[in-house]
Each structure stands twice: as C-alpha cells, then as structure tokens.
Design a protein around this motif. Structure first.
Motif, PDB file in Angstrom:
ATOM      1  N   GLY A 161       0.789  -1.222   0.000  1.00 31.48           N
ATOM      2  CA  GLY A 161       0.000   0.000   0.000  1.00 31.48           C
ATOM      3  C   GLY A 161       0.823   1.275   0.000  1.00 31.48           C
ATOM      4  N   HIS A 162       2.114   1.163   0.195  1.00 32.40           N
ATOM      5  CA  HIS A 162       3.002   2.331   0.262  1.00 32.40           C
ATOM      6  C   HIS A 162       2.908   3.160  -1.013  1.00 32.40           C
ATOM      7  CE1 HIS A 162       6.601   4.540   1.535  1.00 32.40           C
ATOM      8  NE2 HIS A 162       7.035   4.432   0.303  1.00 32.40           N
ATOM      9  N   PRO A 163       2.835   4.506  -0.903  1.00 36.89           N
ATOM     10  CA  PRO A 163       2.972   5.376   0.276  1.00 36.89           C
ATOM     11  C   PRO A 163       1.625   5.771   0.896  1.00 36.89           C
ATOM     12  CG  PRO A 163       3.049   6.707  -1.695  1.00 36.89           C
ATOM     13  CD  PRO A 163       2.853   5.275  -2.156  1.00 36.89           C
ATOM     14  N   PHE A 164       0.610   4.941   0.710  1.00 40.33           N
ATOM     15  CA  PHE A 164      -0.723   5.277   1.197  1.00 40.33           C
ATOM     16  C   PHE A 164      -1.061   4.523   2.482  1.00 40.33           C
ATOM     17  CE2 PHE A 164      -0.670   6.041  -3.342  1.00 40.33           C
ATOM     18  CZ  PHE A 164      -1.260   7.290  -3.444  1.00 40.33           C
ATOM     19  N   SER A 165      -1.954   5.109   3.256  1.00 44.57           N
ATOM     20  CA  SER A 165      -2.438   4.477   4.483  1.00 44.57           C
ATOM     21  C   SER A 165      -3.808   5.056   4.799  1.00 44.57           C
ATOM     22  CB  SER A 165      -1.472   4.724   5.648  1.00 44.57           C
ATOM     23  OG  SER A 165      -1.360   6.117   5.912  1.00 44.57           O
ATOM     24  N   LEU A 166      -4.538   4.355   5.652  1.00 47.87           N
ATOM     25  CA  LEU A 166      -5.835   4.861   6.101  1.00 47.87           C
ATOM     26  C   LEU A 166      -5.670   5.577   7.433  1.00 47.87           C
ATOM     27  CD1 LEU A 166      -8.641   2.212   5.417  1.00 47.87           C
ATOM     28  CD2 LEU A 166      -8.227   4.378   4.258  1.00 47.87           C
ATOM     29  N   GLY A 167      -6.166   6.790   7.493  1.00 48.97           N
ATOM     30  CA  GLY A 167      -6.178   7.534   8.737  1.00 48.97           C
ATOM     31  C   GLY A 167      -7.607   7.773   9.180  1.00 48.97           C
ATOM     32  N   VAL A 168      -7.770   8.612  10.160  1.00 49.02           N
ATOM     33  CA  VAL A 168      -9.096   8.943  10.673  1.00 49.02           C
ATOM     34  C   VAL A 168      -9.257  10.455  10.662  1.00 49.02           C
ATOM     35  CG1 VAL A 168     -10.671   8.764  12.624  1.00 49.02           C
ATOM     36  CG2 VAL A 168      -9.089   6.900  12.144  1.00 49.02           C
ATOM     37  N   SER A 169     -10.354  10.930  10.098  1.00 49.85           N
ATOM     38  CA  SER A 169     -10.603  12.361  10.021  1.00 49.85           C
ATOM     39  C   SER A 169     -11.009  12.909  11.389  1.00 49.85           C
ATOM     40  CB  SER A 169     -11.717  12.645   9.006  1.00 49.85           C
ATOM     41  OG  SER A 169     -12.958  12.167   9.505  1.00 49.85           O
ATOM     42  N   ALA A 170     -11.126  14.226  11.470  1.00 47.29           N
ATOM     43  CA  ALA A 170     -11.538  14.864  12.728  1.00 47.29           C
ATOM     44  C   ALA A 170     -12.937  14.422  13.132  1.00 47.29           C
ATOM     45  CB  ALA A 170     -11.483  16.381  12.575  1.00 47.29           C
ATOM     46  N   GLN A 171     -13.729  14.001  12.147  1.00 49.35           N
ATOM     47  CA  GLN A 171     -15.079  13.518  12.423  1.00 49.35           C
ATOM     48  C   GLN A 171     -15.121  12.024  12.736  1.00 49.35           C
ATOM     49  OE1 GLN A 171     -14.292  15.447   9.615  1.00 49.35           O
ATOM     50  NE2 GLN A 171     -14.851  17.275  10.804  1.00 49.35           N
ATOM     51  N   GLY A 172     -13.954  11.393  12.728  1.00 53.62           N
ATOM     52  CA  GLY A 172     -13.883   9.970  13.043  1.00 53.62           C
ATOM     53  C   GLY A 172     -14.091   9.044  11.872  1.00 53.62           C
ATOM     54  N   ALA A 173     -14.132   9.587  10.647  1.00 56.00           N
ATOM     55  CA  ALA A 173     -14.345   8.760   9.462  1.00 56.00           C
ATOM     56  C   ALA A 173     -13.006   8.343   8.856  1.00 56.00           C
ATOM     57  CB  ALA A 173     -15.157   9.538   8.426  1.00 56.00           C
ATOM     58  N   PRO A 174     -12.930   7.141   8.262  1.00 54.23           N
ATOM     59  CA  PRO A 174     -11.692   6.715   7.600  1.00 54.23           C
ATOM     60  C   PRO A 174     -11.353   7.672   6.457  1.00 54.23           C
ATOM     61  CG  PRO A 174     -13.207   4.875   7.876  1.00 54.23           C
ATOM     62  CD  PRO A 174     -13.982   6.119   8.195  1.00 54.23           C
ATOM     63  N   THR A 175     -10.087   8.000   6.310  1.00 53.47           N
ATOM     64  CA  THR A 175      -9.653   8.889   5.239  1.00 53.47           C
ATOM     65  C   THR A 175      -8.324   8.414   4.687  1.00 53.47           C
ATOM     66  OG1 THR A 175      -9.170  11.199   4.673  1.00 53.47           O
ATOM     67  CG2 THR A 175      -8.507  10.462   6.854  1.00 53.47           C
ATOM     68  N   LEU A 176      -8.166   8.493   3.373  1.00 49.53           N
ATOM     69  CA  LEU A 176      -6.939   8.047   2.739  1.00 49.53           C
ATOM     70  C   LEU A 176      -5.852   9.100   2.913  1.00 49.53           C
ATOM     71  CD1 LEU A 176      -5.666   5.792   0.975  1.00 49.53           C
ATOM     72  CD2 LEU A 176      -6.261   7.177  -1.019  1.00 49.53           C
ATOM     73  N   CYS A 177      -4.679   8.641   3.340  1.00 46.08           N
ATOM     74  CA  CYS A 177      -3.533   9.534   3.530  1.00 46.08           C
ATOM     75  C   CYS A 177      -2.391   9.094   2.620  1.00 46.08           C
ATOM     76  CB  CYS A 177      -3.063   9.509   4.981  1.00 46.08           C
ATOM     77  SG  CYS A 177      -4.298  10.052   6.181  1.00 46.08           S
ATOM     78  N   VAL A 178      -1.517  10.034   2.300  1.00 47.87           N
ATOM     79  CA  VAL A 178      -0.328   9.720   1.513  1.00 47.87           C
ATOM     80  C   VAL A 178       0.886  10.299   2.235  1.00 47.87           C
ATOM     81  CG1 VAL A 178      -0.516  11.807   0.071  1.00 47.87           C
ATOM     82  CG2 VAL A 178       0.703   9.777  -0.798  1.00 47.87           C
ATOM     83  N   ASP A 179       1.968   9.564   2.217  1.00 50.16           N
ATOM     84  CA  ASP A 179       3.184   9.955   2.928  1.00 50.16           C
ATOM     85  C   ASP A 179       3.984  10.953   2.084  1.00 50.16           C
ATOM     86  OD1 ASP A 179       5.429  10.185   4.459  1.00 50.16           O
ATOM     87  OD2 ASP A 179       6.109   8.107   4.194  1.00 50.16           O
ATOM     88  N   HIS A 180       3.987  12.200   2.513  1.00 48.70           N
ATOM     89  CA  HIS A 180       4.705  13.228   1.765  1.00 48.70           C
ATOM     90  C   HIS A 180       6.215  13.119   1.946  1.00 48.70           C
ATOM     91  CE1 HIS A 180       1.736  16.277   0.094  1.00 48.70           C
ATOM     92  NE2 HIS A 180       0.975  15.323   0.596  1.00 48.70           N
ATOM     93  N   ALA A 181       6.660  12.329   2.903  1.00 45.63           N
ATOM     94  CA  ALA A 181       8.103  12.149   3.102  1.00 45.63           C
ATOM     95  C   ALA A 181       8.649  10.992   2.266  1.00 45.63           C
ATOM     96  CB  ALA A 181       8.400  11.913   4.579  1.00 45.63           C
ATOM     97  N   SER A 182       7.777  10.332   1.509  1.00 45.34           N
ATOM     98  CA  SER A 182       8.194   9.159   0.733  1.00 45.34           C
ATOM     99  C   SER A 182       8.995   9.512  -0.506  1.00 45.34           C
ATOM    100  CB  SER A 182       6.959   8.360   0.308  1.00 45.34           C
ATOM    101  OG  SER A 182       6.161   9.120  -0.601  1.00 45.34           O
ATOM    102  N   GLY A 183       8.915  10.775  -0.944  1.00 43.91           N
ATOM    103  CA  GLY A 183       9.573  11.169  -2.184  1.00 43.91           C
ATOM    104  C   GLY A 183       8.776  10.790  -3.418  1.00 43.91           C
ATOM    105  N   LEU A 184       7.559  10.283  -3.212  1.00 44.53           N
ATOM    106  CA  LEU A 184       6.743   9.822  -4.331  1.00 44.53           C
ATOM    107  C   LEU A 184       5.605  10.774  -4.669  1.00 44.53           C
ATOM    108  CD1 LEU A 184       6.538   6.051  -3.309  1.00 44.53           C
ATOM    109  CD2 LEU A 184       8.014   7.081  -5.044  1.00 44.53           C
ATOM    110  N   VAL A 185       5.462  11.862  -3.916  1.00 42.52           N
ATOM    111  CA  VAL A 185       4.434  12.876  -4.167  1.00 42.52           C
ATOM    112  C   VAL A 185       5.123  14.122  -4.725  1.00 42.52           C
ATOM    113  CG1 VAL A 185       2.596  14.284  -3.163  1.00 42.52           C
ATOM    114  CG2 VAL A 185       3.043  11.979  -2.271  1.00 42.52           C
TER     115      VAL A 185
END
Length: 233
Positions: A90-114
């Motif tokens: 899944g790299h550089p992506f992961s599932l996080g949680v929004s401020a409302q508690g909903a699943p949200t897709l995240c991307v790693d900006h430190a990966s060098g791939l964005v």
C-alpha cells in the motif's frame, strides 16, 4: 520519518504521485504486521510470529535477524521474497481517521513519491473526482483494515486460551550471538489439549486458521537465520 497527510482536492488536486518500484523504505524493518486475510499466502514463504503491543496482540512476518535488517530487500531496493506484506504494497498510502472519526486516505509526503506534474499518477480527475487508481487503493486499504480488526479478535482469542508462548530466535555469527526477542508462537501442545468448547470458541474467532498458519510458517525460520548469518561479517 513519515509524514502522512489526508488527501484533499484542494491540496492534492494539482499534484501527482509515482508508483513505488523500490522497497528501500522497508530495508530496516525486520517485522511487518500482517492481517488474517493474507496469512495463507504469507505462511508459504515467510516465518510468522506474534507480538504484544501494550494490551493488544499482533501477528507479524519476521523479515530479518537482527531486528534492524530486512533480508527481503536487496541492496538495489528490489524485494527478493516471494510474498510482499500488504503493509508494504500500500506504500505510500495508508488509512487515517478524520476529525469527524471517518476513515480517510492519507499519503506519505516524506516518501519522495508525491510531487508536482507532469509525470506520474493523478490523485483527482480533471473534473475533481477521485482518480480510478486512488479508488482502487481505498478499496484495498479498507479491506486490509477490515481484516486487521478480525486479526485483533483472533489474536485475543489465542491469548485468552493460553496458546501463545515466548519465542526467542538466536543466530550465531562471527560477531557473536544475535537475538530477536519479544516474539511469541503457538503452543502446539496446548492447542492439541483444548476442549471441544474451547476449540469451537477459537474457530468462531478465526484463531484456528491463524494458529495453523503460524505453525506451518515456522519451517521458514531456518532459511531466515541462514540469510542473516551470511550477511554478518
């Protein structure tokens, strides 16, 4: 250092990302968390163990000894093993949680791939819709998360039934004995002595299949230790 950021149209609309072709990011990760759905494949080529984190139990692939070496990543970044854990796929992506508690897709900006265009994959289409490949990643990571929750329940059942026992892996090298501690494995004798009621409980929790996958995977430790020995001075 990772920098996962929620994907938004405002931030990522003009950006692109590159599909990873190297696994350097995992080169020093000797343990990789697994989920129940991938165990039947993972156990065919990777040794599997259990690990306790706070009050929870994880099932992990053991990728190297000592703890800071991933023997499945070659010096040129290629993955040399037969199975790649979902965590790395899944790299550089992961599932996080929004401020409302909903699943949200995240991307790693430190990966060098964005990065800014024009090369690479888009996060959003021209009309502001989620790009098809991003939709596929959301489905994949959501499936992994669902299986992770099932994995937690299965591991808890194994622990509650007294089926996890400490497992210390050691390898002798010219530099001395190296130890990978903190791992647990299935106590096969205890498993064979479970009552019918406890066996049913374990099966209902999904722990039976997990137990047998871990036991089957132990045959791969010899190759892992030999690989570690060859890399030592």
């Amino acid at each position: 250092m990772q920098d996962p950021q929620p994907i938004t149209l405002e931030r990522h609309g003009p950006l692109r990302w590159t599909r990873p072709v190297r696994y350097d990011f995992a080169a020093r990760q000797a343990l990789a968390p697994l989920v129940a759905s991938e165990l039947p494949q993972a156990c065919m080529s990777l040794p599997i163990a259990f690990l306790q984190q706070a009050d929870a139990w994880l099932v992990v692939a053991v990728l190297g000894v000592p703890p800071d070496t991933n023997l499945c990543v070659a010096s040129d970044g290629r993955w040399t093993g037969r199975y790649i854990p979902a965590l790395f796929r899944g790299h550089p992506f992961s599932l996080g949680v929004s401020a409302q508690g909903a699943p949200t897709l995240c991307v790693d900006h430190a990966s060098g791939l964005v990065h800014e265009g024009p090369e690479g994959e888009r996060f959003f289409t021209e009309d502001g819709q989620i790009a098809p490949l991003i939709s596929q990643l959301i489905k994949f990571l959501s499936s992994v998360e669902k299986s992770r929750q099932a994995t937690v329940r299965a591991c808890a059942a194994l622990h509650q039934l007294g089926l996890l026992m400490p497992w210390t892996v050691k390898v002798k090298t010219s530099a001395g004995e190296k130890t990978l501690g903190g791992l647990f494995r299935i106590n096969e004798a205890a498993l064979n002595q479970l009552s019918a009621e406890s066996l049913h409980e374990l099966m209902q929790a999904g722990g039976m299949a997990m137990a047998y996958c871990q036991l089957l995977s132990m045959q791969h430790f010899a190759n892992m230790i030999e690989g570690a020995r060859q890399q030592q001075p």
